[in-house]
Motif scaffolding. Structure first.
Motif, PDB file in Angstrom:
ATOM      1  N   ASP A 190       2.994   7.634  -5.790  1.00 13.02           N
ATOM      2  CA  ASP A 190       3.094   9.177  -5.683  1.00 13.02           C
ATOM      3  C   ASP A 190       2.644   9.944  -4.410  1.00 13.02           C
ATOM      4  N   SER A 191       2.020   9.153  -3.445  1.00 13.73           N
ATOM      5  CA  SER A 191       1.533   9.549  -2.471  1.00 13.73           C
ATOM      6  C   SER A 191       2.644   9.579  -1.336  1.00 13.73           C
ATOM      7  N   LYS A 209       6.004   9.672  -2.500  1.00 18.19           N
ATOM      8  CA  LYS A 209       7.455  10.395  -2.858  1.00 18.19           C
ATOM      9  C   LYS A 209       7.987  11.685  -2.252  1.00 18.19           C
TER      10      LYS A 209
END
Length: 122
Positions: A62-63, A65
């Motif tokens: 997620d960091s 994306k």
């Protein structure tokens, strides 16, 4: 013997871009995904992104994306990590490893290479 060699790291200013390469040899890539991991000073190694060798499906932490893009060149047995909009918190040593295509983020090989250092600073 299986070998993964990282390259392409360097110093870049915040907001800048950098592309890393992971050259693989000595094992059959068809049955694996190849992933990028990173380890910042004082922190645990963390998963960044992975790509399925056959088909090219990708998976990102997620960091990263929307900022990082993983790709591969089948002919060169090389995986790339294009990093855009880099932030100081992206500073780390980046490693590549084969990963389990069923879990995406689980490294296959117990040993790690030297990695390539990415430093994001003004």
């Amino acid at each position: 013997q299986a070998q993964l060699v990282e390259s392409g790291g360097g110093l870049v200013q915040p907001g800048g871009s950098l592309t890393l390469s992971c050259a693989a040899s000595g094992f059959t890539l068809d049955y694996y995904a190849i992933g990028w991991f990173r380890q910042a000073p004082g922190k645990e190694r963390e998963f960044v992104a992975a790509i399925l060798w056959n088909g090219g499906r990708t998976y990102y932490a997620d960091s990263v994306k929307g900022r990082f893009t993983i790709s591969r060149d089948n002919a060169k047995n090389t995986v790339y990590l294009q990093m855009n909009s880099l932030k100081p918190e992206d500073t780390a040593v980046y490693y590549c490893n084969a990963v389990n295509p069923l879990t995406w983020s689980t490294p296959v090989f117990g040993s790690w290479g030297q990695g390539t250092q990415v430093t994001v600073s003004s």
